[in-house]
Scaffold this active site. Sequence first.
Site, PDB file in Angstrom:
ATOM      1  N   SER A 184       0.569  12.519-119.519  1.00 57.06           N
ATOM      2  CA  SER A 184       0.806  11.826-118.258  1.00 57.06           C
ATOM      3  C   SER A 184       0.016  10.531-118.127  1.00 57.06           C
ATOM      4  O   SER A 184       0.512   9.547-117.572  1.00 57.06           O
ATOM      5  CB  SER A 184       0.481  12.750-117.081  1.00 57.06           C
ATOM      6  OG  SER A 184       1.268  13.914-117.118  1.00 57.06           O
ATOM      7  N   HIS A 231      -3.980  10.066-114.057  1.00 56.37           N
ATOM      8  CA  HIS A 231      -2.871   9.196-113.679  1.00 56.37           C
ATOM      9  C   HIS A 231      -3.363   7.819-113.244  1.00 56.37           C
ATOM     10  O   HIS A 231      -2.782   6.793-113.625  1.00 56.37           O
ATOM     11  CB  HIS A 231      -2.069   9.846-112.555  1.00 56.37           C
ATOM     12  CG  HIS A 231      -1.312  11.061-112.991  1.00 56.37           C
ATOM     13  ND1 HIS A 231      -0.478  11.769-112.155  1.00 56.37           N
ATOM     14  CD2 HIS A 231      -1.260  11.699-114.199  1.00 56.37           C
ATOM     15  CE1 HIS A 231       0.059  12.780-112.812  1.00 56.37           C
ATOM     16  NE2 HIS A 231      -0.409  12.767-114.057  1.00 56.37           N
TER      17      HIS A 231
END
Length: 281
Positions: A184, A231
Amino acid sequence: MSDTPHCYRHPGRETLVSCSDCGRPICADCMTYAPVGIRCPDHANVGGVKPTPARTVQSMQRRTRSIAAPATMVLIAVNVVVYVITAAQGGGLNVPGGQLFADWALQGAIISTGEWWRLVTAMFLHGSLLHLAFNMFALYWLGNIIEDALGTPRFILVYIVSGLAGSAGALWFSSAFAVTVGASGAIFGLIGALLILEYLATGSFMGQAMILILVNFAFTFAVPGISKGGHIGGLIGGIVATYALMRYRHRPQQKLGILVAVAVGVLSLALAYMRVESYVL
């Protein structure tokens, strides 16, 4: 003589970006962001130029190359193979684990003992089949666009730098014994790269990439167990690295762009080191 392509409308400008429709090289001033890629002014709007047989062939060839983006396909294959191994070693198809998972997962307390490879290897692990499927779909879609725009070497650089930045962010936003896995961080870096490419093409940050960022961050902060730091770090790393590569894409400044992107990775390693050194175990 330089082998770098020059914009077909501005012959004095070198560029690594080409129109997704006709394949002609275009500079930042000539790029128009479209749902199917980055287009030249002639193909920015439907009906702008009537296709000719030659352009139709060029378009098909270009799209074929884009779909077969080599680095993107290899990354997806590696992630899938690693998942199969961890699923076989672990508790089954949806419960990965085993020795490889234990040796590659991101955990600050273990990294502090010298296992720094985990900053990279954790990018190839996933916690469930849904986790893998979601990330690989995003990697396929974003990777084809970004690799086509930046070229394979620069795409790989952005991906790795974003992954390192994501790993550093995950360490800063989690405890020493928290375990983090997933691509991610690197994928958020690709979303950041898309934001920069869209900005260069349209002059605005308020487009599809920004919508992706807002929706994904809403999901990130709403769902428990998602690495917020990973993230955030990956997004910042991708934005800075891509901007540097695009800002200094013309000779003789190309090396400067690469150095800045590499510096983002080095800074990520430094931040990770500062974090693990701060643990009181």
